[in-house]
Enzyme design. Sequence first.
Site, mmCIF file in Angstrom:
data_model
loop_
_atom_site.group_PDB
_atom_site.id
_atom_site.type_symbol
_atom_site.label_atom_id
_atom_site.label_comp_id
_atom_site.label_asym_id
_atom_site.label_seq_id
_atom_site.Cartn_x
_atom_site.Cartn_y
_atom_site.Cartn_z
ATOM 1 C CG HIS A 171 0.765 -2.371 4.501
ATOM 2 N ND1 HIS A 171 -0.402 -2.248 4.922
ATOM 3 C CD2 HIS A 171 0.713 -1.094 4.352
ATOM 4 C CE1 HIS A 171 -1.130 -0.726 5.644
ATOM 5 N NE2 HIS A 171 -0.050 0.017 4.402
ATOM 6 C CG HIS A 180 2.274 0.050 7.906
ATOM 7 N ND1 HIS A 180 3.779 0.327 7.989
ATOM 8 C CD2 HIS A 180 1.293 0.703 7.231
ATOM 9 C CE1 HIS A 180 3.635 0.965 6.976
ATOM 10 N NE2 HIS A 180 2.562 1.419 6.541
ATOM 11 C CE1 TYR A 206 6.692 7.510 -4.428
ATOM 12 C CE2 TYR A 206 7.799 5.395 -4.563
ATOM 13 C CZ TYR A 206 6.232 6.074 -3.610
ATOM 14 O OH TYR A 206 5.071 5.305 -3.091
ATOM 15 N NE ARG A 216 2.205 5.987 -1.479
ATOM 16 C CZ ARG A 216 2.458 6.690 -1.163
ATOM 17 N NH1 ARG A 216 3.844 6.889 -1.729
ATOM 18 N NH2 ARG A 216 2.354 7.736 0.154
ATOM 19 C CD GLU A 227 -2.231 2.548 0.436
ATOM 20 O OE1 GLU A 227 -1.543 2.063 1.347
ATOM 21 O OE2 GLU A 227 -1.547 3.709 0.536
#
Length: 451
Positions: A365, A372, A399, A419, A421
């Site tokens: 994003h 965001h 997940y 995750r 990032e």
Amino acid sequence: MKTRTTANPVTSAVPGIQPAEFQARRARLMAELTSNDVAIVPGASIRYRNRDTEYPFRQDSDFYYLTGFDEPDSVLVLAPGSEPASTVLFCPERDPAREQWTGERLGPERAPQALGVDAAFPNSRLEEILPRILNGRWCVHTVMGEHPEFDQRLIACASTARARGANAGGCEFQPLQRLLHEHRLIKSPAEQQLIAAAGSITADAHTEAMRHCRPGLSETQLEAVLVHAFMQAGARAPAYPSIVAGGRNACVMHYVRNDSLLADGDVVLIDAGCELEHYASDVTRTFPVNGTYSPRQRDLYEVVLAAQAEAIAAAVPGANCTGPQDASTRVLTEGLIDLGLIPGGIDEALETKAYQRFTVHRCSHWLGIDVHDVGDYRCNGDWRELQPGMVLTIEPGLYIPDGPGFDDVDEAWRGMGIRIEDDVLIEESGNRVLTDAVPKAADDIEALMRH
């Protein structure tokens, strides 16, 4: 002085956004308006947590982007060609008695020089002055629906202008976002520096969390390590509620309770970033509570890490903005097949989207003043091309909840969420990972946690 009028980050190496840049942003927006148009941008208001206790004030992102002004209940009006003032600010008046409680205000008298607007008035005079500005303006570009209380004031001002005969046909309201959010999508050099500085602070905070982590610690205590590191480095607050999710909590995408104990043998997923002078960072790392990945944890982790590497490699100028998503999806799907978590071959799994129940969210994003951040991902029905100056996250994840819908999965995999990032700036020659100072290779994480 409690209220800053322009960005002035604590991190001395970062100059921040200067008043001239805010003026240039307003001029750019006005250049897209005609003499029949007016743009009206309301700022945020103070909200109450309970009784007379306020939530920490956070300025509206669109308003801040155009002004750098961080006081509540203010309104910016851009009326190109209007004389003697085409940029008008409505803001709180100065009140010495009130300022003894809330801190010094800029006030309408000082706002023009400090902010570079043509004129400023007390916000209490909006209903008196705005109908005059609307005289002869048939199109109002604003953000209807985001500030309901202000919407009612604006509608009343438009009705007053119409009743006076200035706008016999009434005003047409158009969404300002269609113009302004395109501007916000490409970050200026000063914005890039702020986002990079926020990313650097966040990377250090994640590294500190890894060093402090141990079995028996609570998620709350680990969150405190992050917040301390943010503030110690000059970032006043997190950019969003921090996620500190141990064990099966990592399978809840927006887990923010952060009140469980970290168990030996689990991994903990931390999704947290600071906000520096209104600009956000957004980083996720998943690491073993006891400092050593189990074989299955490492297997799943390596799949996500490989997917992130491919996604970052796909984030280059001229590439389709969904390229990172496509690249990460293929690697994640291949990994799920190799681990026996989905059947069949890669083409079949991609066609049937068998991977989806393990992936949940998209890979990227936009990032900026909002976590965001704004900006369309499609233009005229086609995916937007990445351009230098865009900033986006790259965050693949897998997940496997320990609950309904996953009874067919080997129990040894269930209750695990991974995750990874990072924040990525698109540059002329490719990209730059702004948050790579925090380890993410499994061996590097384990080595850090041993010391």
